[in-house]
Design an enzyme around this catalytic site. Structure first.
Site, PDB file in Angstrom:
ATOM      1  N   ASP A   1       0.808  -1.211   0.000  1.00 22.22           N
ATOM      2  CA  ASP A   1       0.000   0.000   0.000  1.00 22.22           C
ATOM      3  C   ASP A   1       0.847   1.269   0.000  1.00 22.22           C
ATOM      4  O   ASP A   1       0.520   2.252  -0.664  1.00 22.22           O
ATOM      5  CB  ASP A   1      -0.925   0.010   1.224  1.00 22.22           C
ATOM      6  CG  ASP A   1      -2.131  -0.906   1.056  1.00 22.22           C
ATOM      7  OD1 ASP A   1      -2.372  -1.369  -0.075  1.00 22.22           O
ATOM      8  OD2 ASP A   1      -2.821  -1.175   2.051  1.00 22.22           O
ATOM      9  N   GLY A   2       1.951   1.244   0.769  1.00 16.19           N
ATOM     10  CA  GLY A   2       2.814   2.424   0.812  1.00 16.19           C
ATOM     11  C   GLY A   2       3.392   2.759  -0.550  1.00 16.19           C
ATOM     12  O   GLY A   2       3.449   3.926  -0.955  1.00 16.19           O
TER      13      GLY A   2
ATOM     14  N   GLU B   1      -5.348   9.552   3.578  1.00 13.88           N
ATOM     15  CA  GLU B   1      -5.741  10.398   4.694  1.00 13.88           C
ATOM     16  C   GLU B   1      -4.784  11.546   4.929  1.00 13.88           C
ATOM     17  O   GLU B   1      -3.616  11.503   4.533  1.00 13.88           O
ATOM     18  CB  GLU B   1      -5.862   9.585   5.990  1.00 13.88           C
ATOM     19  CG  GLU B   1      -4.554   9.237   6.681  1.00 13.88           C
ATOM     20  CD  GLU B   1      -3.899   7.987   6.155  1.00 13.88           C
ATOM     21  OE1 GLU B   1      -2.673   8.026   5.919  1.00 13.88           O
ATOM     22  OE2 GLU B   1      -4.587   6.977   5.966  1.00 13.88           O
TER      23      GLU B   1
END
Length: 300
Positions: free
Chosen positions: A77-78, A155
């Site tokens: 994901d990073g 986010e």
């Protein structure tokens, strides 16, 4: 088709070999391949860069060129978030191949790596549009933040300093006071980011197509403060202060420090992130697979 490959350091030589094979096969299948500088560095660390086909180009720019058709993210994901950051506002579709652990964002597993090229070649895939957040800070502070990119796919988090006590975070929604969060921090998550940091602090999971954000406090001092879902058409205004003279802001995991009391504004970004997914694969399928919903967890 022109593809750009983005990767961060590989955790093992085996993974690096598979990534190298993917790049080599891409060229053999007739793709015009560009490597992000980080990808080249990752392959160089494993002694593979000298074996790359000569036709491959390297892109050192912070944003991918508009001539690229697809960005391929090799990692978890990073890595995917950084690939999305590399795509900038071009809305170049990003396809993720998961070389990490859990990985909500990459649509394809390591075993499906070579299938991706066939799907790209035949254009047999779906594209999801995911909204982003835009963070605004005072102009005089932007120049103090190296490589500042104000957009977040997952986010924006306002956080206390590591060694400080809790901070106070006054929040207004559409110019109307909402509350003062007294906590270790506050997460503003998109539907895409609802399965990330937000989930770890007890926030709800949102379906990606919902036009909403989640406000989730981190270790709030009041038991009555709970995660809240608001419209993504809202304008959020907030700041933070505490015993320390500064606080941290994290934009998709990339953090920087701002002076206490610095005003922040969060709005919806004027563009989307396009994510390539396998045909027939749904968000519900991803949740069942990653969170083991419906699976028996009994041992023996």
């Amino acid at each position: 088709m022109k593809i750009a490959v983005f990767a961060t350091p590989f955790k093992s030589g085996k993974i690096a070999d598979k990534a190298f094979d993917f790049v080599k096969e891409s060229v053999e299948k007739g793709f015009d391949v560009t490597l992000a500088k980080s990808t080249l560095n990752s392959l160089r660390e494993k002694g593979l860069s000298s074996k790359l086909p000569e036709s491959i180009r390297t892109d050192e720019s912070p944003r991918v060129g508009n001539d690229i058709d697809v960005i391929v993210s090799l990692g978890g994901d990073g890595t995917f978030l950084r690939a999305a950051r590399w795509s900038g506002d071009s809305e170049t579709p990003v396809v993720g191949i998961n070389l990490g652990h859990l990985g909500y964002l990459p649509s394809f597993s390591l075993d499906e790596m070579h299938e991706v090229l066939d799907l790209l070649e035949k254009k047999e895939y779906d594209i999801d549009s995911r909204s982003l957040l835009k963070l605004e800070i005072p102009g005089n502070l932007v120049s103090t933040i190296e490589g500042f990119w104000p957009y977040a796919l997952n986010e924006v988090a306002v956080l206390k300093q590591d060694t400080a006590s809790m901070i106070s975070i006054p929040v207004s929604v559409d110019s109307r006071e909402l509350s003062i969060y007294r906590a270790d921090g506050l997460i503003i998550a998109t539907p895409t980011g609802s399965t990330g940091y937000n989930l770890s602090v007890g926030g709800p999971i949102l379906q990606p197509s919902i036009p909403a954000w989640v406000l989730s406090p981190i270790a709030d001092h009041s038991l009555t403060m709970r995660p809240m879902v608001i419209s993504d058409r809202s304008v959020l205004e907030l700041t933070a202060s505490g015993r320390a003279d500064s606080f941290r802001v994290s934009v998709d995991g990339i953090s920087f420090t701002l002076p206490g009391g610095t005003p922040l504004k969060v709005t919806k970004a004027p563009f989307d992130c396009k994510i390539i997914i396998k045909k027939g694969r749904s968000f519900a399928m991803t949740l069942r697979s990653k969170l083991l919903w419906g699976e028996s967890l009994m041992i023996g």
